[in-house]
Design an enzyme around this catalytic site. Structure first.
Site, short mmCIF file in Angstrom:
data_model
loop_
_atom_site.label_atom_id
_atom_site.label_comp_id
_atom_site.label_asym_id
_atom_site.label_seq_id
_atom_site.Cartn_x
_atom_site.Cartn_y
_atom_site.Cartn_z
N HIS A 90 -0.88 -5.92 5.97
CA HIS A 90 -1.75 -5.84 4.78
C HIS A 90 -0.96 -6.06 3.49
O HIS A 90 -1.28 -5.49 2.45
CB HIS A 90 -2.50 -4.51 4.75
CG HIS A 90 -3.37 -4.34 5.95
ND1 HIS A 90 -4.63 -4.88 6.05
CD2 HIS A 90 -3.11 -3.76 7.14
CE1 HIS A 90 -5.12 -4.62 7.24
NE2 HIS A 90 -4.22 -3.94 7.93
N GLU A 102 -7.95 -10.60 1.48
CA GLU A 102 -7.56 -9.72 0.37
C GLU A 102 -6.25 -10.19 -0.26
O GLU A 102 -5.46 -10.90 0.36
CB GLU A 102 -7.40 -8.27 0.89
CG GLU A 102 -8.71 -7.70 1.38
CD GLU A 102 -8.57 -6.40 2.16
OE1 GLU A 102 -9.48 -5.56 2.06
OE2 GLU A 102 -7.58 -6.21 2.89
N TRP A 160 0.85 -1.18 0.00
CA TRP A 160 0.00 0.00 0.00
C TRP A 160 0.90 1.25 0.00
O TRP A 160 1.86 1.29 0.77
CB TRP A 160 -0.86 -0.04 1.27
CG TRP A 160 -2.05 0.83 1.21
CD1 TRP A 160 -2.09 2.17 1.52
CD2 TRP A 160 -3.38 0.46 0.83
NE1 TRP A 160 -3.36 2.63 1.34
CE2 TRP A 160 -4.17 1.62 0.93
CE3 TRP A 160 -3.97 -0.75 0.42
CZ2 TRP A 160 -5.52 1.62 0.63
CZ3 TRP A 160 -5.32 -0.74 0.13
CH2 TRP A 160 -6.09 0.42 0.23
N HIS A 210 -3.71 -11.61 2.59
CA HIS A 210 -3.86 -11.38 4.03
C HIS A 210 -5.32 -11.26 4.42
O HIS A 210 -6.18 -11.04 3.57
CB HIS A 210 -3.12 -10.11 4.44
CG HIS A 210 -3.78 -8.85 3.94
ND1 HIS A 210 -3.61 -8.38 2.66
CD2 HIS A 210 -4.65 -7.99 4.54
CE1 HIS A 210 -4.33 -7.28 2.50
NE2 HIS A 210 -4.98 -7.02 3.61
N HIS A 227 -8.84 -3.37 12.24
CA HIS A 227 -8.23 -2.58 11.16
C HIS A 227 -9.04 -1.31 10.86
O HIS A 227 -8.49 -0.26 10.57
CB HIS A 227 -8.10 -3.45 9.92
CG HIS A 227 -7.59 -2.75 8.70
ND1 HIS A 227 -6.45 -1.97 8.70
CD2 HIS A 227 -8.06 -2.71 7.43
CE1 HIS A 227 -6.25 -1.49 7.48
NE2 HIS A 227 -7.22 -1.91 6.70
N HIS A 279 -15.86 -2.43 3.80
CA HIS A 279 -15.30 -3.07 5.00
C HIS A 279 -16.34 -3.04 6.13
O HIS A 279 -16.59 -4.06 6.79
CB HIS A 279 -14.04 -2.33 5.48
CG HIS A 279 -12.78 -2.64 4.72
ND1 HIS A 279 -12.46 -2.04 3.53
CD2 HIS A 279 -11.75 -3.48 5.00
CE1 HIS A 279 -11.29 -2.50 3.11
NE2 HIS A 279 -10.82 -3.38 3.98
N ASP A 331 -8.06 -9.20 7.07
CA ASP A 331 -8.25 -8.03 7.93
C ASP A 331 -8.96 -8.47 9.20
O ASP A 331 -9.94 -9.22 9.13
CB ASP A 331 -9.19 -7.01 7.26
CG ASP A 331 -8.57 -6.29 6.08
OD1 ASP A 331 -7.35 -6.40 5.86
OD2 ASP A 331 -9.35 -5.58 5.39
#
Ligand SMILES: N[C@@H](CC(=O)c1ccccc1NC=O)C(=O)O
Ligand SMILES: [Zn+2]
Ligand SMILES: [Zn+2]
Length: 207
Positions: A47, A170, A17, A51, A57, A158, A53
């Protein structure tokens, strides 16, 4: 039983990210130094790559990785081809049979292993969450880094998924995976404080 690895590799080139901690592996001690072993250490955002969440998060009062039951991450899963969609809505999902699977994996085919972090991704419309929950779905997996648009701050998908008790997986690598029913295993690490965890995700099936 056949097995497909649907995990992304963790290495120096693994995209992260924008602005997040890059993945790094280094030896703390080498064979030369210890005379007996190489000992490695890893620094990474949770992340990164494939992975899950934890609710923590996106909700400071939410459950952390250690609090989540493992059975969510193991069991019957259906891979759906949504490669034509820019947004996955309830009405789009109505066009598929879920075959009673409690886990749904969306194959968008928009982010291949080896490609840089995407600029834009197909996202999940919040109305998909109630639709999936009404069909008994407990886990939603995607082959992109997020279920929300990358520039989203409110993270509507989310939150909607969490509201409907659907857990999030994800960064799958579904390249070459034929849509259909599988047995998924994608177990997170028991990271006590974790807002997420890398997983090794595999799909198994009978020929
Ligand atoms: N929601 C994304 C991650 C995410 O939003 C993010 C990850 C690392 C650093 C910043 C992030 N979001 C910042 O607004 C995810 O679940 O992986
Ligand atoms: Zn994540
Ligand atoms: Zn996420």
């Amino acid at each position: 039983m056949k097995m497909i690895d649907v995990s992304r590799r963790l290495g120096p080139d693994t995209p992260v990210w924008p602005g997040d901690t890059p993945y790094r592996y280094q030896l703390s001690w080498s064979m030369e130094e210890t005379g007996s072993v190489n000992v490695g250490q890893v620094e990474m955002s949770v992340h990164t790559g494939t992975h899950v969440d934890a609710p923590y998060h996106f909700d400071s009062n939410g459950e952390k990785m250690i609090d989540l039951p493992l059975d969510i991450y193991m069991g019957k899963a259906i891979v759906l081809d949504v490669s034509n969609a820019t947004e996955v809505t309830a009405s789009l999902l109505e066009g598929f049979s879920l075959d009673g699977a409690e886990r749904v994996l969306l194959k968008t085919d928009t982010w291949k292993e080896g490609e840089p972090f995407p600029e834009t991704i197909p996202s999940i419309h919040p109305d998909a969450a109630s639709y999936l929950a009404s069909h008994g779905v407990r886990l939603l997996g995607v082959d992109v880094p997020s279920v929300d648009p990358l520039d989203s701050k409110e993270l509507a998908a989310h939150h909607a998924l969490h509201t409907h008790s659907i857990h999030i997986l994800e960064g799958l690598n579904l390249e070459g995976v034929t849509p259909g029913l599988y047995e998924l295993t994608a177990l997170p690490l028991p990271i006590v404080e974790g807002d997420g965890s890398p997983v090794r995700a595999v799909l198994r099936y009978y020929e």
